[in-house]
Design a protein around this motif. Structure first.
Motif, PDB file in Angstrom:
ATOM      1  N   ARG A  66      87.595   7.631 -63.252  1.00 21.20           N
ATOM      2  CA  ARG A  66      86.466   8.521 -63.520  1.00 21.20           C
ATOM      3  C   ARG A  66      85.158   7.821 -63.182  1.00 21.20           C
ATOM      4  NH1 ARG A  66      85.787   8.778 -68.512  1.00 21.20           N
ATOM      5  NH2 ARG A  66      87.452   7.432 -69.302  1.00 21.20           N
ATOM      6  N   THR A  67      84.180   8.585 -62.750  1.00 16.97           N
ATOM      7  CA  THR A  67      82.852   8.036 -62.470  1.00 16.97           C
ATOM      8  C   THR A  67      81.834   8.654 -63.423  1.00 16.97           C
ATOM      9  OG1 THR A  67      82.219   9.720 -60.851  1.00 16.97           O
ATOM     10  CG2 THR A  67      83.454   7.818 -60.041  1.00 16.97           C
ATOM     11  N   ASP A  68      80.683   8.017 -63.535  1.00 15.59           N
ATOM     12  CA  ASP A  68      79.664   8.477 -64.478  1.00 15.59           C
ATOM     13  C   ASP A  68      78.942   9.739 -64.015  1.00 15.59           C
ATOM     14  OD1 ASP A  68      78.406   7.180 -62.388  1.00 15.59           O
ATOM     15  OD2 ASP A  68      76.804   6.346 -63.631  1.00 15.59           O
ATOM     16  N   ASN A  69      79.204  10.162 -62.763  1.00 18.66           N
ATOM     17  CA  ASN A  69      78.582  11.404 -62.304  1.00 18.66           C
ATOM     18  C   ASN A  69      79.538  12.592 -62.384  1.00 18.66           C
ATOM     19  OD1 ASN A  69      80.297  10.925 -60.195  1.00 18.66           O
ATOM     20  ND2 ASN A  69      78.699  10.664 -58.641  1.00 18.66           N
ATOM     21  N   GLY A  70      80.618  12.419 -63.112  1.00 22.15           N
ATOM     22  CA  GLY A  70      81.524  13.530 -63.366  1.00 22.15           C
ATOM     23  C   GLY A  70      82.701  13.637 -62.421  1.00 22.15           C
ATOM     24  N   LYS A  71      82.736  12.827 -61.352  1.00 16.35           N
ATOM     25  CA  LYS A  71      83.874  12.878 -60.429  1.00 16.35           C
ATOM     26  C   LYS A  71      85.052  12.108 -61.017  1.00 16.35           C
ATOM     27  CE  LYS A  71      81.294  13.319 -56.121  1.00 16.35           C
ATOM     28  NZ  LYS A  71      80.998  12.717 -54.803  1.00 16.35           N
ATOM     29  N   GLN A  72      86.232  12.582 -60.711  1.00 12.73           N
ATOM     30  CA  GLN A  72      87.427  11.826 -61.053  1.00 12.73           C
ATOM     31  C   GLN A  72      88.483  12.050 -59.975  1.00 12.73           C
ATOM     32  OE1 GLN A  72      88.452  13.389 -65.000  1.00 12.73           O
ATOM     33  NE2 GLN A  72      90.258  14.341 -64.103  1.00 12.73           N
ATOM     34  N   PHE A  73      89.325  11.043 -59.789  1.00 14.35           N
ATOM     35  CA  PHE A  73      90.345  11.116 -58.749  1.00 14.35           C
ATOM     36  C   PHE A  73      91.544  10.289 -59.197  1.00 14.35           C
ATOM     37  CE2 PHE A  73      87.224   7.871 -57.819  1.00 14.35           C
ATOM     38  CZ  PHE A  73      87.954   6.748 -57.449  1.00 14.35           C
ATOM     39  N   THR A  74      92.668  10.521 -58.534  1.00 14.52           N
ATOM     40  CA  THR A  74      93.911   9.843 -58.894  1.00 14.52           C
ATOM     41  C   THR A  74      94.202   8.719 -57.915  1.00 14.52           C
ATOM     42  OG1 THR A  74      94.800  11.890 -59.806  1.00 14.52           O
ATOM     43  CG2 THR A  74      96.386  10.163 -59.288  1.00 14.52           C
ATOM     44  N   CYS A  75      94.611   7.585 -58.435  1.00 19.51           N
ATOM     45  CA  CYS A  75      95.016   6.440 -57.616  1.00 19.51           C
ATOM     46  C   CYS A  75      96.401   5.971 -58.052  1.00 19.51           C
ATOM     47  CB  CYS A  75      94.039   5.271 -57.773  1.00 19.51           C
ATOM     48  SG  CYS A  75      92.461   5.500 -56.942  1.00 19.51           S
ATOM     49  N   THR A  76      97.056   5.255 -57.169  1.00 22.58           N
ATOM     50  CA  THR A  76      98.327   4.610 -57.507  1.00 22.58           C
ATOM     51  C   THR A  76      98.049   3.161 -57.871  1.00 22.58           C
ATOM     52  OG1 THR A  76      99.534   6.018 -55.956  1.00 22.58           O
ATOM     53  CG2 THR A  76     100.618   3.995 -56.671  1.00 22.58           C
ATOM     54  N   VAL A  77      98.501   2.753 -59.046  1.00 23.31           N
ATOM     55  CA  VAL A  77      98.309   1.359 -59.441  1.00 23.31           C
ATOM     56  C   VAL A  77      99.384   0.536 -58.756  1.00 23.31           C
ATOM     57  CG1 VAL A  77      99.660   1.597 -61.581  1.00 23.31           C
ATOM     58  CG2 VAL A  77      97.981  -0.226 -61.379  1.00 23.31           C
ATOM     59  N   ARG A  78      98.979  -0.508 -58.028  1.00 31.09           N
ATOM     60  CA  ARG A  78      99.902  -1.258 -57.191  1.00 31.09           C
ATOM     61  C   ARG A  78     100.448  -2.500 -57.889  1.00 31.09           C
ATOM     62  NH1 ARG A  78     100.207  -0.828 -51.812  1.00 31.09           N
ATOM     63  NH2 ARG A  78     101.978  -2.203 -52.206  1.00 31.09           N
ATOM     64  N   PHE A  79     100.948  -2.318 -59.110  1.00 31.42           N
ATOM     65  CA  PHE A  79     101.878  -3.294 -59.658  1.00 31.42           C
ATOM     66  C   PHE A  79     103.232  -2.852 -59.131  1.00 31.42           C
ATOM     67  CE2 PHE A  79      98.787  -2.928 -63.360  1.00 31.42           C
ATOM     68  CZ  PHE A  79      98.027  -4.018 -62.954  1.00 31.42           C
ATOM     69  N   ASP A  80     103.777  -3.583 -58.174  1.00 30.58           N
ATOM     70  CA  ASP A  80     104.953  -3.089 -57.463  1.00 30.58           C
ATOM     71  C   ASP A  80     106.275  -3.437 -58.139  1.00 30.58           C
ATOM     72  OD1 ASP A  80     103.190  -2.057 -55.688  1.00 30.58           O
ATOM     73  OD2 ASP A  80     103.818  -3.231 -53.960  1.00 30.58           O
ATOM     74  N   THR A  81     106.246  -4.348 -59.086  1.00 30.02           N
ATOM     75  CA  THR A  81     107.479  -4.721 -59.785  1.00 30.02           C
ATOM     76  C   THR A  81     107.185  -4.908 -61.265  1.00 30.02           C
ATOM     77  OG1 THR A  81     107.179  -7.111 -59.586  1.00 30.02           O
ATOM     78  CG2 THR A  81     108.264  -5.991 -57.735  1.00 30.02           C
ATOM     79  N   GLU A  82     108.256  -4.904 -62.048  1.00 26.43           N
ATOM     80  CA  GLU A  82     108.117  -5.174 -63.482  1.00 26.43           C
ATOM     81  C   GLU A  82     107.581  -6.584 -63.722  1.00 26.43           C
ATOM     82  OE1 GLU A  82     109.809  -3.482 -66.343  1.00 26.43           O
ATOM     83  OE2 GLU A  82     110.614  -1.730 -65.297  1.00 26.43           O
TER      84      GLU A  82
END
Length: 990
Positions: free
Chosen positions: A952-968
């Motif tokens: 989320r950003t402070d100007n009201g925008k939000q978007f989805t990302c993939t968190v790149r922890f690729d393994t346990e």
């Protein structure tokens, strides 16, 4: 490539429906009355198993004894257990292994046995016959190390079923046989090990637990600079300057070789790490205590892949990961896809291995092989030499693959004999690999193997070429070079453009060079360097360069004196065969005197240009060129004043030096005017393939390799005179500008910090595509106006003694200030201005990146970085992750990451995030002026590898990302605040 541990392996296998257990929950210290950690039942039993395995790994240490290069002469050092107990433990390993039924003897032809091995054919599984050879090495390792704990039968099954499992990105464990370091990356590794010992000491534990448990080879090869060139005394003069600048670093490394077990340091002046690895360190097959298995290696230089040309599985990892591997931590990796690259035909006359590798690099970069193995096969493989294969394997990072692998065949065996390996050793290697279905015989029908995807190349289609002006995979054929150059002058600033106005393209900069008239134009060559591991290990191209120099000399051509020419062989063997051939004399005539034995111009150690040349370039805004036989040509890397940098074969380096410009059509224009006013063309000086082959046959002899490497560890007088203390803990000197105690563990406790999101972070930098580790953490010159220069001058260091960022990697204060200090940095916050600055968002001030970061840190404000595709490409450079962490960067949001750099970010506790496909900062309307909040779960058990999260950003925008922890495993590192704090806690809990 990721590092795990026994505790992490237990963690994976203990996961169940109630949620994932963390390291802290599984491995608490036992109560005084409890015989096992973590209570009764399976958890206690698991911890006992962990302790048992740790005991074994701590005991089974290997050192380099006399003649340690031979795979049959590994010497074990006793530890805290008796030798007899250790022998019994190792002797019973086969009976404890789930695959003990396939542990069999390898007989010698004349009686007796070479040793015992785990036989893949004995599994009688038809799937194995279809596996790529590179995957068979992973399989053998899993079978040999299968203990039901760190490696399970399920892991083995995943690898056997590779065709079905690899697309699913499953995780497997892998134990490399050894670790390889060079001094740029080796110094911070040893600094971290010394610092970890201090941390263990402060936490009340045994600091000697911090000790390499596998063989570690460190070759000092990245410190020599081309200060003196075109001189018979260049080698000695440059080495003296190298020791003056680096005496403190070298003494530190010598201390490390004494303080830590199992660490061999090859002194400066011996050669380039990858060539030494190829010609000497590579075992191909290990024979330890009568157990035979394939050699494998991970190294802190991305070009560790060169050893793949010898049939040894090897690749680059970050220094952070290598340190954990040294400490006995098994490595965890995603089971890779394998691209089959079929070669057919034969190279045409006059075409070099460099032309081939640049062609392959372009093809594979276009195909997309990041995170994959590439395996070369087909009849064409049998037509290229081992040195040619090593050249192709070396540039795996440039085409993005984890490995570029060539299975062992008869050519490999011939090379082993040529380079001085004994007949008995070579016989053992061949017998083992044939018996275990890991040997290729191109004279026999080939079993069809399965690959994830396929490419093919007819070698006869390869044309002479170079690559540039700014990226290794931007290949240009020689016949197209002139038109391509003019297109670069015309095009807007970018990877293929300089935006030189039409009216300025014919500018001539006239100047006086040591009293004689000289001139430079756009495209004038000012640096011509035969350098780097890629090509100096290849006798064909090195002798080819000598033949070009001779033919040109005989015809009356001479390289202009203002071209800075240099020759930096990768080992002493090169000098021996160049001298024997008589060609070094002609290279000297053209200014290519040997300047040292190490990685020079390719890493940015090109030295200063003559002042008159530098002034002519700067005052006239000339786009000057460098031509080098290296593997990297990113902006600002070779020299700050060469904006165009081209990779070429050594013979072409000589040819372009003679021409004096890259603005030439070799087919139509003369290179110069020789004797009697005759015009001399490229075809007049270019040797035939047969001429080169004859020179190799008569000049490259096994005795040269034997004599060179018998003396390699003896050092030189300057190295041998270094006096170092025998203390196991390092005495840090607070006034040192080379070696400094980093702050990573100073406030460390036994409680992991846990996962953490990012709240209201400012954007420190906003990047586009292809930000390299050179942009993030330069290795070359320290600019006189940089924060690092200011730091040094405040401590009385004169500008002439600044040395390079690479040489000062043992000092975190310098390296933090050098983070994002590349003079060619393009940061969108600066709206077109190029350089190592950014905008401090709250005040609008334009500051150096370091000063802006410190302003944020002082105010307690977190920062993030926005980036495009291929963020972190280039050399595996741990400081490219350590530096941002010290600047206060909490996350990087990019379109895609280079493999090693992404894992290094995780290793330093920085969150790597990927935009969703088709999105980036621009499509989402992000300017970098926003504040960013990254919502991560507060419990580690609620985070999954590859999970989608909201930003989320402070100007009201939000978007989805993939968190790149690729393994346990990476999640566990993040939970612990990084890989090294994790290792310390795990060692203390044992």
């Amino acid at each position: 490539m990721y590092v795990t541990s026994g505790a992490s392996a237990l963690l994976k296998r203990a996961s169940h429906s109630s949620g994932r257990r963390t390291l802290s929950s599984l491995c608490r210290k036992p109560a005084a009355t409890s015989p096992a950690c973590g209570g009764a039942g399976s958890r206690g039993a698991g911890q006992q198993n962990l302790r048992s395995l740790s005991f074994l790994s701590a005991a089974a240490r290997w050192s380099h004894g006399a003649g340690w290069n031979s795979p049959t002469s590994q010497i074990r050092i006793g530890c805290s257990v008796s030798d007899s107990l250790l022998h019994r433990k190792i002797a019973t390993m086969a009976s404890e292994n789930a695959f003990k039924g396939i542990f069999t003897s390898l007989p010698k032809p004349g009686g007796g046995e070479f040793g015992k091995f785990y036989s893949l054919p004995a599994l009688n599984d038809p799937r194995i016959d279809k596996l790529p050879y590179s995957i068979r090495i992973l399989l053998e390792s899993a079978i040999r190390n299968c203990d039901g704990f760190q490696v399970t039968k399920e892991d083995v099954e995943k690898i056997i079923d590779w065709e079905k499992t690899s697309p699913k990105l499953v995780e497997i464990p892998f134990k490399p046989a050894r670790v390889l370091l060079q001094d740029f990356t080796g110094v911070p590794a040893v600094v971290d090990l010394a610092c970890m010992r201090d941390a263990m000491n402060r936490l009340g534990n045994d600091s000697n637990k911090i000790n390499p448990l596998v063989p570690v080879d460190l070759v000092i090869d990245h410190s020599v600079q081309v200060d003196v060139a075109r001189s018979e005394n260049a080698v000695q003069a440059n080495m003296e300057l190298e020791f003056q600048r680096n005496r403190e670093r070298f003494a530190f490394l010598k201390w490390g070789s004494n303080a830590f077990q199992n660490m061999l340091v090859v002194p400066p002046g011996s050669g380039i790490v990858h060539q030494v690895n190829l010609e000497y360190l590579g075992r191909v097959v290990f024979n330890n205590d009568g157990v035979l298995y394939p050699d494998s290696v991970v190294g802190t230089d991305s070009h560790t892949t060169m050893i793949d040309g010898l049939g040894v599985a090897g690749w680059g990892v970050g220094g952070i990961e290598a340190e954990a591997a040294m400490l006995g931590q098994p490595m965890s990796m995603v089971l890779p896809g394998v691209v089959g690259f079929k070669l057919s035909g034969k190279l045409r006359d006059g075409v070099t291995a460099t032309d081939l590798v640049l062609t392959v690099t372009q093809m594979l970069r276009k195909h997309g092989v990041v995170g994959k193995f590439v395996e070369f096969h087909g009849a064409g493989v049998g037509e290229i030499s081992l040195a040619d294969r090593a050249t192709i394997a070396n540039m795996s990072p440039e085409y993005g693959a984890t490995m570029g692998f060539f299975p062992v065949d008869r050519v490999t065996l011939q090379y082993l004999k040529l380079t001085g390996r004994s007949e008995e050793t070579v016989a053992m290697i061949e017998a083992y690999l044939r018996a275990n279905n890991m040997f290729v015989d191109y004279s026999e029908p080939q079993q069809e193997r399965v690959y994830s995807s396929d490419l093919q190349l007819d070698l006869s289609d390869v044309e002479p070429c170079i690559s540039g002006p700014k990226r290794p995979h931007d290949r240009v054929t020689l016949k197209e070079m002139k038109s391509d150059w003019h297109s670069c002058l015309d095009s807007k600033v970018g990877f293929k453009g300089f935006a030189v106005p039409k009216e300025a393209q014919e500018k001539v900069a006239e100047f006086s060079f040591h009293g004689q008239p000289a001139e430079l134009r756009h495209g004038s060559v000012v640096i011509a360097a035969i350098t780097s591991c890629t090509n100096t290990s290849n006798p064909s191209v090195m002798l080819g360069a000598g033949l070009v120099a001779k033919k040109a000399y005989d015809l009356g051509l001479q390289v202009k004196p203002w071209v800075k020419t240099s020759l930096a062989p990768g080992s002493g063997v090169v000098k021996k065969y160049l001298d024997r051939s008589g060609l070094q004399e002609y290279l000297n005539h053209q200014g290519f005197n040997i300047v040292g034995y190490g990685c020079t111009t390719c890493i940015g150690n090109s030295g200063e240009l003559d002042e008159s040349v530098g002034t002519a370039i700067s005052e006239n805004d000339i786009v000057a060129a460098a031509v080098l036989s290296g593997n990297r040509n990113f902006e600002g890397r070779v020299h700050p004043l060469t904006r165009a940098n081209y990779l070429a074969s050594p013979p072409l380096v000589v040819a372009y030096a003679l021409a004096g410009t890259v603005d030439i059509d070799f087919e139509k224009e003369p290179i110069g005017v020789g004797k009697n006013g005759r015009e001399v063309y490229f075809r007049d000086i270019w040797p035939s393939t047969q001429e080169v082959a004859d020179a190799v046959q008569s000049s490259v002899l096994p005795e040269m390799f034997r004599s060179t490497y018998e003396a390699i560890t003896k050092g030189n007088p300057m190295w041998n005179q270094l006096m170092v203390p025998n203390d196991k803990l390092y005495s840090w000197d607070p006034t040192s500008t080379y070696i400094h105690e980093p702050p990573y563990f100073k406030n460390m406790t036994m409680d992991p910090p846990g996962p953490h999101g990012v709240k209201d972070a400012y954007c420190l930098l906003n990047f586009g595509d292809s930000i390299t580790t050179d942009h993030i953490s330069p290795a070359g010159n320290i600019n006189k106006d940089s924060p690092a220069a200011k730091y040094l001058m405040e401590r009385g260091v004169e500008r002439k003694d600044f040395n390079s960022y690479g040489s000062r990697r043992g000092n975190d204060e310098i390296m933090a200030r050098g983070t994002f200090a590349n003079i060619r940095l393009v940061n969108k916050l600066l709206k077109g201005e190029v350089g190592p600055k950014t905008v401090h968002i709250p005040t609008g001030e334009k500051l150096s990146v370091f000063d802006a970061a410190m302003k944020y840190k002082t105010a307690g404000q977190a920062t993030i970085i926005l980036a495009g595709a291929e963020y972190g490409s280039g050399s595996s450079r741990d400081w490219a992750a350590k530096g941002p962490m010290l600047l206060g960067v909490k996350a990087v949001i990019a379109k895609s990451f280079e493999r090693i750099h992404r894992s290094n970010l995780v290793g330093m506790g920085i969150v790597p995030l990927c935009f969703k496909a088709g999105e980036d900062a621009e499509t989402l309307g992000l300017t970098g002026q926003e504040r960013y909040t990254i919502d991560l779960p507060s419990k580690i058990s609620d985070i999954r590898p590859g999970q989608d999260i909201t930003v989320r950003t402070d100007n009201g925008k939000q978007f989805t990302c993939t968190v790149r922890f690729d393994t346990e495993v990476e999640l566990e590192y993040f939970n612990n605040g990084g890989i090294l704090p994790y290792v310390i806690r795990q060692l203390i809990l044992q």
